[in-house]
Design a protein around this motif. Structure first.
Motif, short mmCIF file in Angstrom:
data_model
loop_
_atom_site.label_atom_id
_atom_site.label_comp_id
_atom_site.label_asym_id
_atom_site.label_seq_id
_atom_site.Cartn_x
_atom_site.Cartn_y
_atom_site.Cartn_z
N ALA A 121 0.82 -1.21 0.00
CA ALA A 121 0.00 0.00 0.00
C ALA A 121 0.85 1.26 0.00
N GLU A 122 1.98 1.25 0.70
CA GLU A 122 2.79 2.46 0.78
C GLU A 122 3.35 2.88 -0.58
N LEU A 123 3.62 1.90 -1.44
CA LEU A 123 4.08 2.25 -2.79
C LEU A 123 2.94 2.80 -3.63
N ASN A 124 1.74 2.24 -3.47
CA ASN A 124 0.58 2.77 -4.18
C ASN A 124 0.37 4.24 -3.82
N ASN A 125 0.56 4.58 -2.55
CA ASN A 125 0.35 5.95 -2.11
C ASN A 125 1.49 6.86 -2.55
N LYS A 126 2.71 6.34 -2.54
CA LYS A 126 3.88 7.15 -2.86
C LYS A 126 3.99 7.45 -4.35
N TYR A 127 3.59 6.48 -5.17
CA TYR A 127 3.76 6.63 -6.62
C TYR A 127 2.40 6.56 -7.32
N THR A 128 1.45 7.34 -6.81
CA THR A 128 0.08 7.32 -7.32
C THR A 128 0.03 7.63 -8.82
#
Length: 806
Positions: free
Chosen positions: A592-599
């Motif tokens: 999830a943190e990558l989804n949020n960081k690289y939206t």
């Protein structure tokens, strides 16, 4: 007195300098051309600048011609040759090929023979040695005997060679093609051997790669069950060239039983991995029945994927003589039409990829390097002396050892052929005395399906998937070539060269090659996938891929009223089955943190339609991500194996879909999610670099380039705005892609279209050098002007005329 002496010395010195300059400008030094000749405003490179409005109307008188003939050039400079007999027809074809493509013909046959060092110097020596060690000249000599042993092909190649030499004999330095002046050498006489060499050059390109050495290493490095699982001989869900469920005839030969592994397979603890695999290399062809077309006529399409070069690989031509009227793509340097159509039928080729090249570990006799062990006996190597000329230097003399299997291609002393320290002999179907020229001769004249079959049975190597359609409405597909009746796994790995059980023995009768006529599904298609389902009685292996075939079958199965425009759209299709199958899994496994960081990047991928369009940023993100993930995952498992010998991309996708990709040893306690995360971070780094430099449009990143054979930028075209990749039907990659797009509807009136990435002329100073390239990039076609077989023509579509007589 001293002053006069000084002046005299100065004057003499000036004479010496001028003389040296004149000599330098008029002579080549090392690999450099004679600069003075090159820049001569009358005879040098400027003489090759062709006026835009050049008049190609000519009158030719050839003493060797037997009758009056005519050549009509249309507005695209495509010649339509009409002759009263085959001799004159092929003579004129040879003359025209040489007129527009002589330097290309010269260089390609030099490359085939291992003779490029003669014109580029010592930097070509490694390549030349490799060509000699593969037995290219040996193979060409064998096939030349077969071609000259048949009166039909002997007349064909004799006349063609005569025509080429007639043109060469007319040249002076001023009229040399530009590349001769740039490289500082002159044309040499054409020979029939050069025709054979060019055919072997194509065989090497299409059957030269092999996985034997890499698989031999993997066979020792992995458990057998794991090897078979990761590298299956047939991919699950294959849509084979010959449709599933086709009933094959009972084999006429007994299926051989394999000997014990311990007898026939040596062990490698480490190895050179041989020739690299190039993903996505191949071709497409298909034919669709009139029952599925809007016109009621069968349609055939072909787009062979080969090197994207200038001058172009193909030369478009129409040939007419009594009993023959054929149009299509010819290969400069050989007579006839290779892919095309005539008054009755049309055909197209894709590469078959069944394995026709095997390697054998040779055991030299310890105290006599002139002998080797075979079947308990000491046999003499057959020595072939190879003289390699080097521009500006003394010749190099190599001795190639030939065994009962073939030439020793890899050397034990490691001095000549890379890093493999094992003597391997190569057995290759192309070494045999085959006569593919007879196939072309008969195919160009064929009137029906039976004559088509009779023709293609002469095409032995390179093996091809041959699609067929005719005006009666028949469609067909043949997996054609000459193959060996092998025991299971024979030739899949390097074999023991001292054991007679490993030798090639019986040849499979070619009429038992897999084929289908008018299948119930109403279409046939090939894209280098597995040739048959498991019911075919003879065992074979090969380097098969499935992604393009899955898409072709998906589209054809959905067509009921297909049109020519539908065929255009199919050949331009950039939909990626790989992305369709793999990307949802890749996205699902990102934390999830990558989804949020690289939206930004995730959003692009989520809304993407899986089309590798020219301007698509999502296509770039996926392709870069896939490359990193593919490497990272398999490098962890198979870290000693180069990327190009990892499991196939489609197999990797299937393992992702089933979850089995994580069933093997993973170092450092990684999970599959670690690989998705790691590879995505690497992707973002690469994409952000691209954003700061060239941009992220897919065409900019993949850089499809059509380069001159010399790689001179001034004669080349790069960053072409075209989509696709090797995993899509439109397989336009970096320097490889659709080399000749052809669509032929075999109705009452034949309607045919084509385009290739280049132009008819090999002269970079001509407007016909790359005139077709914009059409090719934009996905456009031109109507092929198929003239009736008559000595009189209307002026419709004809721009220039040659009158040819003796």
């Amino acid at each position: 007195m001293n002053i006069m002496s000084g002046r005299a010395i100065t004057g003499f010195g000036l004479i010496v300098v001028v003389a040296a300059l004149v000599y330098t400008l008029d002579h080549s030094i090392g690999s450099l051309p004679a600069i003075g000749r090159l820049i001569d405003p009358i005879n040098g490179c400027w003489a090759n600048a062709e006026p835009v409005n050049k008049d190609f109307n000519e009158d030719h008188k050839f003493p060797g011609l037997q009758h009056q003939a005519s050549v009509w050039f249309d507005s695209l400079l495509i010649p339509h040759i009409h002759a009263a007999n085959d001799h004159d027809l092929y003579f004129i074809e040879g003359y025209i090929h040489a007129t527009f493509r002589l330097w290309q013909m010269d260089m390609e046959t030099r490359a085939a023979a291992g003779r490029v060092s003669e014109v580029i110097g010592e930097k070509g020596l490694k390549f030349d040695r490799k060509q000699r060690q593969k037995g290219m000249g040996y193979a060409a000599e064998n096939s030349l005997r077969a071609m000259e042993g048949d009166p039909r092909t002997k007349q064909m190649i004799d006349a063609y060679t005569e025509g080429v030499n007639n043109y060469i004999g007319s040249l002076c330095y001023r009229s040399y093609p530009l590349e001769y002046k740039l490289m500082g050498f002159a044309p040499e006489p054409w020979t029939n051997l050069k025709i054979s060499l060019l055919l072997k050059y194509m065989a090497d390109d299409l059957t030269g790669k092999t996985d034997d050495i890499a698989l031999t290493y993997l066979r020792d490095a992995l458990p057998k069950a794991e090897l078979d699982f990761l590298f299956p001989e047939k991919i699950t869900g294959s849509a084979p060239v010959i449709p599933n469920g086709t009933v094959f005839d009972r084999p006429s030969l007994a299926i051989p039983q394999p000997p014990a592994d311990s007898i026939v397979f040596p062990h490698f603890s480490a190895a050179d991995f041989g020739e690299a695999r190039e993903y996505g290399k191949g071709s497409n062809n298909w034919a669709i029945s009139g029952a599925r077309t809007a016109s009621g006529a069968a349609i055939l399409c072909n787009d062979p994927h080969l090197g994207l070069n200038l001058p172009s690989l193909w030369y478009e031509v129409q040939l007419q003589s009594p009993g023959m009227n054929v149009y299509g793509a010819s290969l400069p340097g050989t007579p006839g039409v290779v892919i095309g159509f005539n008054d009755s039928l049309t055909w197209g080729f894709t590469n078959n990829y069944r394995d026709v090249k095997d390697f054998y570990l040779i055991k030299p006799v310890a105290d006599d390097k002139n002998k080797y062990w075979f079947a308990g006996k000491q046999l003499d190597f057959t020595k072939r002396i190879e003289h390699i000329g080097i521009k500006g230097k003394l010749d190099v003399v190599d001795t190639i050892d030939y065994t009962i299997q073939g030439p020793v291609t890899y050397e034990e002393d490691n001095a000549k052929a890379g890093s493999l320290r094992k003597p391997l002999a190569m057995c290759w179907m192309a070494h045999r005395a085959t006569n593919e020229m007879l196939c072309i001769y008969l195919l160009n004249k064929a009137k029906n399906y039976n004559q088509f079959v009779d023709a293609i049975l002469n095409f032995q190597c390179p093996a091809q998937n041959m699609a067929y359609a005719d005006r009666v409405g028949n469609i067909a597909m043949w997996g054609q070539g000459q193959f060996v009746n092998k025991w299971k796994e024979q030739g899949k790995y390097v074999m023991e060269g001292s054991d007679s059980a490993t030798l090639w023995k019986e040849l499979i009768p070619m009429r038992e090659n897999p084929h289908v006529l008018n299948p119930l599904q109403g279409y046939v298609g090939s894209a280098n996938q597995s040739v048959t389902d498991s019911t075919y009685p003879y065992w074979y292996n090969g380097d098969f891929v499935e992604l393009r075939a899955w898409r072709i079958n998906q589209l054809l199965a959905g067509m009921q009223m297909a049109t020519i425009q539908d065929m255009f759209a199919m050949q331009q299709d950039t939909y990626s089955k790989l992305a369709e199958g793999a990307l949802p899994i890749m996205l699902k496994n990102l934390p999830a943190e990558l989804n949020n960081k690289y939206t930004k990047y995730i959003t692009e991928l989520n809304k993407w339609d899986f089309q590798l369009g020219a301007e698509s940023e999502a296509a770039t993100i996926f392709q870069v991500w896939w490359g990193y993930f593919f490497h990272d995952r398999w490098n962890d498992e198979l870290h000693k194996v180069p990327d190009d010998h990892y499991p196939l991309q489609e197999r990797t996708m299937q393992l992702m879909q089933s979850g089995e990709i994580n069933n093997y040893y993973v170092a450092n306690n990684k999970t599959i999610k670690n690989f998705y995360e790691q590879s995505f971070k690497e992707t973002v780094d690469s994409i952000q670099t691209l954003e700061r430099t060239i941009g992220t449009d897919w065409y900019k990143v993949k850089n499809t380039t059509v380069a001159h054979l010399t790689k001179l930028p001034a004669f080349s075209y790069d960053h072409l705005k075209i989509g696709g990749w090797g995993n899509t039907i439109n397989a336009a990659k970096g320097d490889h892609g659709p080399s000749w797009r052809m669509v032929v509807q075999m109705g009452k009136e034949i309607e045919a279209y084509g385009v290739y990435p280049g132009g008819q002329s090999g002269n970079p100073g001509s407007k016909y050098y790359a005139g077709f390239l914009p059409y090719w990039v934009e996905g456009k076609y031109y109507r092929l002007l198929f003239l009736p077989n008559t000595a009189k023509q209307s002026n419709d579509g004809i721009k220039y005329t040659w009158s040819v007589h003796s």
